[in-house]
Scaffold this active site. Structure first.
Site, PDB file in Angstrom:
ATOM      1  N   GLU A   1       0.852  -1.184   0.000  1.00 54.34           N
ATOM      2  CA  GLU A   1       0.000   0.000   0.000  1.00 54.34           C
ATOM      3  C   GLU A   1       0.887   1.232   0.000  1.00 54.34           C
ATOM      4  O   GLU A   1       2.087   1.153   0.256  1.00 54.34           O
ATOM      5  CB  GLU A   1      -0.884   0.031   1.259  1.00 54.34           C
TER       6      GLU A   1
ATOM      7  N   HIS B   1      -6.157   1.569   5.861  1.00 55.26           N
ATOM      8  CA  HIS B   1      -5.378   1.243   7.037  1.00 55.26           C
ATOM      9  C   HIS B   1      -4.723   2.477   7.645  1.00 55.26           C
ATOM     10  O   HIS B   1      -4.394   3.437   6.951  1.00 55.26           O
ATOM     11  CB  HIS B   1      -4.271   0.241   6.681  1.00 55.26           C
TER      12      HIS B   1
END
Length: 299
Positions: free
Chosen positions: A212, A251
């Site tokens: 990510e 996240h």
């Protein structure tokens, strides 16, 4: 051979009598995981999912030999639960809790290193040695997603992992071990610390990394490849390609700060060392085929 977790690994579940702990322990045992005991303070003498429950980890290890512990505990209790496992001499711990306080995470990572333990998490689905055992919550009954094979997977995501592994299977491959690093800002084990285990595993021919934006873990992987710490083919996919700077995406660890952590930076670093980066999940399988052919590896 699997990494971290094998079907012979003796597993303890901390928080086993909770709704999620009991439910997933039953599924872990169904999958073949050697769950030998559980811990919930005040519940000693009971059984959950067919295994004995103890007041403390210390009391459990005094009765039963234990290799690893899985924590089904709220985030604010994760540090104390880890302390208890480490103090009892357990060297492999998986922490599922999402949103562990940042200061706690820093202390937990330091304690893990000091104890010579490998602690996976937090904010992870866990780990699974495909076809053998799992610690966490994976819908292993989905054959189109969870098929044994020779591709290692390490990931910061949960749901995205299912999509990528489905593409791996659709392309004719399967997974050896899947390690969920987790999505919190301070992962207790980083990608580059898992790579040597895949490097040594003679049943893993290539690795897929699901990353990510945010942080530098993926750039550390590029450094490991450059320094010959990892020599097998690697394919990566990144979530958050179009995320604006300064915005948290999903996240807690997925945020670009101080001009670092962009997906472009990560792609450039990996391309420089010969790794392949998939633009879309559906490209992962074809890139694996290409890399394995280039390296003359047959699966």
């Amino acid at each position: 051979m699997s990494i971290i977790l094998e079907d012979s690994t003796r597993v303890l579940v901390q928080g086993i009598t909770g709704k999620e702990g009991r439910f997933w322990t039953e599924h872990m045992i169904e999958y073949g995981t050697n769950v030998v005991a559980g811990v919930t303070p005040g519940r000693e003498g009971q059984y959950a999912a067919g295994v004995p429950v103890y007041h403390t980890v210390r009391r459990a290890v005094n009765d039963i030999e234990i290799d690893a512990s899985l924590l089904f505990v709220p985030p604010r209790f994760a540090k104390d639960a880890l302390w208890e496992a480490l103090d009892a001499g357990i060297k492999k711990v998986v922490i599922l809790s999402d949103g562990i306080p940042l200061h706690d995470s820093l202390q937990m990572r330091k304690a893990a290193h000091s104890s010579g333990a490998m602690v996976i998490g937090g904010n992870t689905s866990g780990i699974i040695s495909m076809g053998h055992a799992m610690m966490g919550f994976f819908p292993f009954w989905l054959d189109r997603v969870y098929k044994p094979g020779r591709i290692g997977v390490m990931t910061r995501s949960g749901s995205l992992t299912n999509e990528i592994t489905a593409e791996i299977v659709r392309s004719g491959f399967g997974v050896s071990s899947l390690i969920g690093i987790g999505g919190d800002p301070v992962p207790l084990t980083r990608f580059a610390e898992v790579l040597p285990l895949f490097e040594e595993d003679n049943q893993t021919d290539a690795v897929v990394m699901i990353g990510e934006l945010g942080g530098t873990m993926e750039e550390e992987v590029a450094e490991a490849i450059e320094n010959k710490m990892f020599t097998k083919p690697l394919v990566a996919f990144f979530g958050g390609r179009t995320a604006p700077k300064g915005k948290k995406m999903g996240h807690a660890g997925a945020i670009i700060t101080a001009g670092k952590g962009t997906v472009k930076d990560k792609i450039d670093a990996l391309n420089t060392v010969g790794a392949y980066v998939a633009e879309r999940p559906r490209n992962v399988g074809s890139l694996l085929k290409s890399l394995l052919a280039t390296n003359r590896i047959k699966i």
